[in-house]
Enzyme design. Structure first.
Site, PDB file in Angstrom:
ATOM      1  CD  GLU A  51      -1.679  -2.392   1.696  1.00 27.96           C
ATOM      2  OE1 GLU A  51      -2.559  -3.261   1.806  1.00 27.96           O
ATOM      3  OE2 GLU A  51      -0.486  -2.581   2.048  1.00 27.96           O
ATOM      4  CG  PHE A 113      -9.960  -9.573  11.516  1.00 26.86           C
ATOM      5  CD1 PHE A 113      -8.734 -10.017  11.993  1.00 26.86           C
ATOM      6  CD2 PHE A 113     -10.187  -9.613  10.145  1.00 26.86           C
ATOM      7  CE1 PHE A 113      -7.769 -10.509  11.131  1.00 26.86           C
ATOM      8  CE2 PHE A 113      -9.230 -10.107   9.268  1.00 26.86           C
ATOM      9  CZ  PHE A 113      -8.010 -10.550   9.768  1.00 26.86           C
ATOM     10  CD  GLN A 114      -7.339  -7.298   7.861  1.00 25.01           C
ATOM     11  OE1 GLN A 114      -8.210  -7.080   7.034  1.00 25.01           O
ATOM     12  NE2 GLN A 114      -6.161  -7.813   7.530  1.00 25.01           N
ATOM     13  CE  LYS A 163     -17.249  -6.552   2.765  1.00 23.39           C
ATOM     14  NZ  LYS A 163     -16.642  -7.879   3.016  1.00 23.39           N
ATOM     15  CG  MET A 466      22.611  12.541   4.022  1.00 17.97           C
ATOM     16  SD  MET A 466      23.810  13.688   3.289  1.00 17.97           S
ATOM     17  CE  MET A 466      22.974  14.114   1.771  1.00 17.97           C
TER      18      MET A 466
END
Length: 553
Positions: A51, A113-114, A163, A466
């Site tokens: 993602e 969940f999630q 959802k 760096m």
């Protein structure tokens, strides 16, 4: 027309002019992906490998075009994986809409969940965010999100959609995007006259341009101003290309890794005209460092005025509009002595020439010579990013796409995919270090599977360059965990993904490899091997005056 929330989302995105979404599916967004499947002839979806890669691709798409980039992720870890990309866009004022799914509304707040509170998590790094709890509000929320992303100082907006909202039915009617009206109320005749008075009285003016010049489309009027008053022009990293890099008045980037000319001129100027820039700590640490100059500033965001540097005058307003109103009030200037000093400073070198070995200078000179008129460059973050800014000549806006404010390693590859899909006729190169490239190298699979022929050039020095450079200067060369010793064969890695791989170890090999790479129909990785001790010069130590320059030459 009565359709479900997912179809409302897709239709409204199309209404807003969206032609591509970067995303990754999951349980909470299954309804949305079903709607994407049904509308694949109207809107393109690019499946990333992670993602974060989707967010960076949406960001790169936006920077390359000026349009709003769109990314999509599922709930929980899918949503949190977007956060770094959202923060990157926020710090650099990039218009983006991030869409996340969430658990159904009855399960919100129950540690389902999630489930995460992505609205709460992203509040500090978005212009605004929404959670849609009623399908009747969905269309207008999306429209507002796009308006907010574009209005004023651009930035990312997040929409979290449970959802069940994506499944509920609602009336939908196609609507035009909300018109973004620019706010001009602070660009008054009095403010403009005061501004013009400062400029007309100046004997040694220096224009300091920032990313706001590009965001507002003000590059032409900036050039007109510079030529009218014969003022040297320096830029921030975000404004590379806002003023033609081959123009005599251009002195290069200013700040910690700015050119000697830009840094020295800032301390000698009697007026600094700051346009669309916020004076970050990497540019000018203190007003004491530019005490010879009065400072006047134009910025669309009032929060940036007097925040880091106290100004003598400022205007809140769109940069392009303000400069267009200002230009007729400005007297023409010659500034012969000032320009002669500029030329003297521009002749100073900050690094030693090396014609025998592979160097960053050789790479960027070759890229400019062969592809300068037709090249869009993204970068990761580190030494290679600064070398690009110092040694490549950017002629036009939106040709350098890089993470400036957040400094996100792993940004460039995803951004290059977004930029190439936005500008398929352009050659797109991602400049990387081996440390940065390894962070999101998996997005090479995204480029291959979507037939996006970007070129990735890894300036491979076997270390976190760096950070190692800072350890050398400020930590008595105690190289704590910055020498990588990973032994990764980037040519074989590229081939494993289905890309092409080349290795360059001698200067004589470079031009042939570049020619093959930029004529390839598949992504290419070039392993460009440089010395571990190669450093970025010039350099100013953190907090030091900008004319206290560490140089190699």
């Amino acid at each position: 027309m009565r359709i479900n929330g997912s179809e409302i989302l897709i239709n409204t995105l199309i209404d807003e002019g969206v032609d591509i979404i970067f995303g990754y599916p999951g349980g909470a967004v299954l309804n949305i992906y079903d709607a994407i499947y049904k509308n694949e002839n109207r809107i393109k979806h690019v499946l990333s490998c992670h993602e974060q890669g989707a967010a960076h691709a949406a960001d790169g798409y936006s920077r390359a075009t000026g349009k709003v980039g769109v990314c999509l992720a599922t709930s929980g870890p899918g949503a949190t994986n977007l956060v770094t990309g959202i923060a990157t866009a926020y710090m650099d004022s990039v218009p983006m809409v991030a869409i996340t799914g969430n658990v159904t509304t009855p399960l919100l707040g129950k540690d389902s969940f999630q489930e995460v509170d992505i609205v709460g998590i992203t509040m500090p790094v978005t212009k605004h965010n929404f959670i849609v709890r009623d399908v009747e509000e969905l269309q207008q929320t999306i429209r507002k999100a796009f308006y907010i992303a574009k209005e004023g100082r651009p930035g990312p907006v997040l929409i979290d959609i449970p959802k069940d909202i994506t499944a509920k039915l609602c009336e939908y009617e196609s609507k035009e995007p909300i018109e973004v009206k620019k706010e001009y109320k602070f660009v008054t005749d009095k403010a403009l006259a005061n501004f013009a008075d400062f400029i007309n009285k100046a004997k040694r003016p220096l224009i300091f341009a920032g990313g706001g010049v590009i965001s507002s489309g003000a590059t032409e009027i900036l050039k007109e101003l510079a030529l009218k008053i014969n003022a040297p022009v320096t830029t921030s990293l975000m404004a590379m290309g806002a003023f033609p890099g081959d123009n005599e008045l251009y002195t290069g980037m200013i700040g910690m890794h700015g050119t000697k000319a830009s840094n020295l001129l800032a301390t000698k100027a009697d007026l600094i005209i700051a346009i669309g820039t916020r004076f970050s700590d990497r540019v000018v640490g203190s007003r004491d460092h530019i005490k010879n100059a009065k400072v006047i500033q134009i910025d669309i965001d009032p929060a940036e005025l007097d925040k880091n540097i106290k100004t003598d005058a400022n205007i809140v307003g769109d940069v392009k509009y303000t400069l267009e109103k200002l230009i007729d009030l400005i007297d023409e200037k010659r500034n012969d002595q000032w320009l002669e000093l500029m030329r003297e400073y521009k002749a100073l070198k900050g690094h030693k020439e090396d014609a025998e070995n592979l160097t960053p200078e050789l790479l960027f000179n070759s890229l400019y010579k062969d592809f300068g008129e037709d090249l869009v460059m993204t970068t990761e973050v580190g030494q290679h990013q600064m070398w690009a800014a110092l040694h490549y000549t950017f002629l036009r806006p939106r040709t350098l796409i890089t993470s400036g404010g957040l400094g996100t390693m792993g940004y460039g590859l995803g951004a290059s995919i977004g930029a190439k899909l936005a500008l398929p006729h352009k050659k797109v190169v991602n400049i990387a270090g081996d440390g940065s490239f390894s962070m999101n190298a998996i997005e090479l699979a995204t480029a291959v599977s979507n037939r996006v022929p970007v070129v990735i050039i890894i300036l491979n020095n076997g270390c976190l360059g760096m950070v190692r450079q800072w350890q050398n200067f400020f930590y008595e060369s105690r190289y704590s965990y910055t020498t990588l010793n990973r032994g990764t064969d980037y040519v074989k890695l590229a081939e494993a993904y289905g890309a092409k791989g080349f290795r360059v170890t001698e200067p004589s090999e470079l031009n042939e490899v570049l020619d093959k790479a930029f004529n390839s129909e598949v992504p290419v990785v070039i392993d460009y091997v440089i010395n571990i001790d190669k450093k970025v010069f010039p350099m100013v130590a953190p907090g030091a005056p900008i004319d206290d320059i560490i140089s190699e030459a």
